[in-house]
Motif scaffolding. Structure first.
Motif, PDB file in Angstrom:
ATOM      1  N   UNK A   1       0.805  -1.312  -0.230  1.00 54.03           N
ATOM      2  CA  UNK A   1      -0.257   0.034  -0.052  1.00 54.03           C
ATOM      3  C   UNK A   1       1.339   1.388  -0.365  1.00 54.03           C
ATOM      4  N   UNK A   2       2.254   1.610   0.749  1.00 50.45           N
ATOM      5  CA  UNK A   2       2.619   2.893   0.480  1.00 50.45           C
ATOM      6  C   UNK A   2       3.788   3.047   0.080  1.00 50.45           C
ATOM      7  N   UNK A   3       3.892   1.304  -1.379  1.00 54.28           N
ATOM      8  CA  UNK A   3       4.454   1.924  -2.836  1.00 54.28           C
ATOM      9  C   UNK A   3       3.490   1.875  -3.489  1.00 54.28           C
ATOM     10  N   UNK A   4       2.537   2.061  -2.989  1.00 49.39           N
ATOM     11  CA  UNK A   4       1.405   2.078  -4.351  1.00 49.39           C
ATOM     12  C   UNK A   4       1.583   4.050  -4.276  1.00 49.39           C
ATOM     13  N   UNK A   5       1.366   4.094  -2.783  1.00 55.47           N
ATOM     14  CA  UNK A   5       0.754   5.901  -2.331  1.00 55.47           C
ATOM     15  C   UNK A   5       2.027   6.204  -2.953  1.00 55.47           C
ATOM     16  N   UNK A   6       2.933   5.894  -2.577  1.00 53.21           N
ATOM     17  CA  UNK A   6       4.340   6.717  -3.136  1.00 53.21           C
ATOM     18  C   UNK A   6       4.652   6.570  -4.225  1.00 53.21           C
ATOM     19  N   UNK A   7       3.772   5.923  -4.738  1.00 54.71           N
ATOM     20  CA  UNK A   7       4.691   6.762  -7.033  1.00 54.71           C
ATOM     21  C   UNK A   7       2.926   7.349  -7.322  1.00 54.71           C
ATOM     22  N   UNK A   8       1.876   7.154  -6.572  1.00 48.57           N
ATOM     23  CA  UNK A   8       0.769   8.099  -6.492  1.00 48.57           C
ATOM     24  C   UNK A   8       1.708   9.670  -6.443  1.00 48.57           C
ATOM     25  N   UNK A   9       1.878   9.617  -5.912  1.00 46.32           N
ATOM     26  CA  UNK A   9       2.461  10.669  -5.108  1.00 46.32           C
ATOM     27  C   UNK A   9       3.208  11.427  -5.670  1.00 46.32           C
ATOM     28  N   UNK A  10       4.274  10.405  -5.998  1.00 50.38           N
ATOM     29  CA  UNK A  10       5.421  11.451  -7.329  1.00 50.38           C
ATOM     30  C   UNK A  10       4.989  11.183  -8.974  1.00 50.38           C
ATOM     31  N   UNK A  11       4.248  10.799  -9.166  1.00 48.23           N
ATOM     32  CA  UNK A  11       3.443  10.603 -10.929  1.00 48.23           C
ATOM     33  C   UNK A  11       2.638  12.205 -10.345  1.00 48.23           C
ATOM     34  N   UNK A  12       1.867  12.638  -9.383  1.00 48.06           N
ATOM     35  CA  UNK A  12       1.275  13.882  -9.023  1.00 48.06           C
ATOM     36  C   UNK A  12       2.500  14.634  -9.692  1.00 48.06           C
ATOM     37  N   UNK A  13       3.316  14.364  -9.073  1.00 51.62           N
ATOM     38  CA  UNK A  13       4.217  15.742  -8.407  1.00 51.62           C
ATOM     39  C   UNK A  13       4.525  15.497 -10.507  1.00 51.62           C
ATOM     40  N   UNK A  14       5.067  14.702 -10.873  1.00 49.61           N
ATOM     41  CA  UNK A  14       4.803  15.139 -12.265  1.00 49.61           C
ATOM     42  C   UNK A  14       4.475  15.443 -13.101  1.00 49.61           C
ATOM     43  N   UNK A  15       3.636  14.649 -12.776  1.00 51.95           N
ATOM     44  CA  UNK A  15       2.868  15.683 -13.659  1.00 51.95           C
ATOM     45  C   UNK A  15       2.139  17.391 -13.394  1.00 51.95           C
ATOM     46  N   UNK A  16       1.842  17.644 -12.603  1.00 47.78           N
ATOM     47  CA  UNK A  16       2.237  19.071 -11.643  1.00 47.78           C
ATOM     48  C   UNK A  16       3.746  19.548 -12.726  1.00 47.78           C
ATOM     49  N   UNK A  17       4.284  19.002 -12.620  1.00 49.35           N
ATOM     50  CA  UNK A  17       5.842  19.820 -13.263  1.00 49.35           C
ATOM     51  C   UNK A  17       5.925  19.896 -14.570  1.00 49.35           C
ATOM     52  N   UNK A  18       4.995  18.804 -14.746  1.00 48.00           N
ATOM     53  CA  UNK A  18       4.930  18.976 -16.581  1.00 48.00           C
ATOM     54  C   UNK A  18       4.187  20.234 -16.934  1.00 48.00           C
ATOM     55  N   UNK A  19       2.829  20.727 -16.152  1.00 48.70           N
ATOM     56  CA  UNK A  19       2.006  21.322 -16.862  1.00 48.70           C
ATOM     57  C   UNK A  19       2.678  22.682 -16.425  1.00 48.70           C
ATOM     58  N   UNK A  20       3.705  22.749 -15.215  1.00 52.58           N
ATOM     59  CA  UNK A  20       4.091  24.232 -15.238  1.00 52.58           C
ATOM     60  C   UNK A  20       4.969  24.672 -15.764  1.00 52.58           C
TER      61      UNK A  20
END
Length: 442
Positions: free
Chosen positions: A402-421
């Motif tokens: 569960x923690x690995x999935x949550x961390x993967x989601x967090x990193x993906x969200x950060x990458x998505x926000x970076x791409x949008x910026x």
């Protein structure tokens, strides 16, 4: 699950396919990883009922790969079942084309078409006056298989769906549980080895626990057989658990998004798709991982035939506080603790705690987590296809996942926000350059 709706043509629902090979040839048994399915192509498929202002299905186009399990999910009345039934022409299309294995089947004799397609629904559709063996052997008999081959195929199919041929061969449908009837329906649907299987909410009429087990069974069967399966459901969690790809359908079967479960969970196409994903996308992703993907540990085991003293000695030597008692067929029966053995007084009849929840290796991590959370000791037993003990999964292993999935989601969200910026910055830069060019010309 298999429904027989056209006995004149050997039954649309009995999966009357003669298989990929010539009639009379031995049914193919897929090697692990081999694909025995066929591609499905829908081209502008449309259904317009007389008297209706709008079509029930409006120009659906889709390509489904051979050996792929695709799930149609959408609100009630959106046309997903109608689209499914047009593939085997239980409902005749008003327009468009259907190709299976590259062959245009739109103008084919519908009875011949259904002999190449399995069809499964909520009710098993078994003939009540026929035994299990007669139900499974019906289609091979109708297409002219020799008796010896039919007998062998019945045994093979029962074994494939996890039912003991010796125990179930002569039973009638009324003597089976709902889950057992569904398994026999699947066995009958696959008896003639069709490359394509259509399933219209097949697990909707059984209780939640049986439904989970049937879903696991379908995952295992697909892992072994690699048929092309189109599966209709209104349950998005079921779609995530089963599908290689999911088609989220709007009204009139318009495709809102057709992608992998991972892509839909992490990047829903619009608000309509987000409504299906709902809250807790990270936890829903537990449906994408299987028990076989995590570490399965062992635990000390004994059988009901072992002498009580031997059981006590093994528990003491194991260094643990409990031991798993297996029945005569190697299936989990009870958890025994030291105090249980002390109070046993020569008999295990009333000693120990019965094993209520188990999961298979094909169960999702979400299934396993739910089972562990209901167990005071924080673990769940993993079983094989016939219910035999294979190991244990504990809370620590599942929480790490569960923690690995949550961390993967967090990193993906950060990458998505970076791409949008970056995209916004680039757009601003271009706008400024354009404005500067305009001023220079002025």
């Amino acid at each position: 699950m298999a429904e027989t709706s056209d006995t004149s043509g050997t039954g649309a629902g009995t999966s009357t396919g003669e298989g990929p090979g010539p009639a009379g040839a031995p049914a193919a048994t897929a090697a692990p990883g081999a694909t025995t399915g066929a591609t499905i192509e829908l081209e502008n498929l449309t259904k317009h009922y007389p008297g209706s202002a709008a079509p029930a299905v409006d120009s659906v186009s889709m390509h489904i790969d051979a050996g792929e399990l695709v799930v149609f999910v959408g609100p009630s009345g959106c046309g997903k079942s109608t689209t499914l039934k047009m593939i085997n022409r239980l409902i005749e299309p008003t327009g468009g084309r259907i190709r299976i294995g590259g062959e245009d089947v739109t103008d084919m004799d519908p009875v011949k078409l259904r002999r190449k397609i399995g069809y499964a629904i909520q009710s098993s559709g078994l003939f009540p006056h026929m035994t299990v063996a007669q139900n499974i052997g019906l289609v091979p008999k109708l297409v002219g298989w020799p008796k010896a081959r039919i007998r062998a195929r019945i045994e093979e199919m029962l074994d494939l769906v996890g039912l003991d041929p010796g125990e179930f061969h002569g039973r009638y449908p009324r003597q089976l549980s709902g889950g057992q009837q569904q398994r026999v329906g699947v066995a009958r649907a696959l008896a003639a080895d069709p490359p394509v299987l259509l399933m219209d909410e097949p697990f909707g009429a059984v209780d939640p626990i049986t439904r989970d087990h049937l879903q696991d069974e379908l995952i295992r069967l697909q892992f072994e057989l690699h048929k092309t399966i189109v599966f209709v459901t209104h349950d998005f969690d079921e779609a995530i658990k089963l599908g290689d790809r999911i088609a989220v359908l709007r009204e009139r079967s318009h495709i809102a998004q057709f992608d992998t479960p991972e892509a839909i969970l992490t990047n829903p196409a619009d608000d309509f798709v987000s409504g299906f994903v709902g809250a807790g996308a990270a936890l829903k992703r537990l449906n994408l991982s299987r028990v076989r993907d995590v570490e399965i540990t062992g635990c000390p085991t004994v059988t009901v035939d072992d002498p009580l003293q031997d059981i006590f000695d093994k528990l003491r030597a194991s260094g643990t506080n409990e031991i798993l008692l297996l029945d005569t067929r190697g299936r989990p029966y009870k958890w025994l603790r030291r105090g249980d053995l002390t109070r046993a007084r020569g008999s295990l009849a009333r000693a120990g705690t019965p094993v209520h929840d188990t999961v298979t290796r094909d169960a999702t991590l979400r299934d396993a987590l739910e089972a562990v959370l209901t167990d005071n000791a924080g673990r769940v037993v993993v079983t094989g296809r016939r219910g035999e003990y294979t190991g244990v999964v504990d809370m620590e292993t599942l929480m790490n996942s569960v923690h690995e999935l949550l961390e993967a989601d967090r990193l993906e969200a950060l990458a998505h926000r970076h791409d949008l910026a970056e995209a916004r910055a680039e757009q601003t830069h271009h706008e400024q350059e354009g404005a500067g060019g305009g001023e220079a010309k002025a």
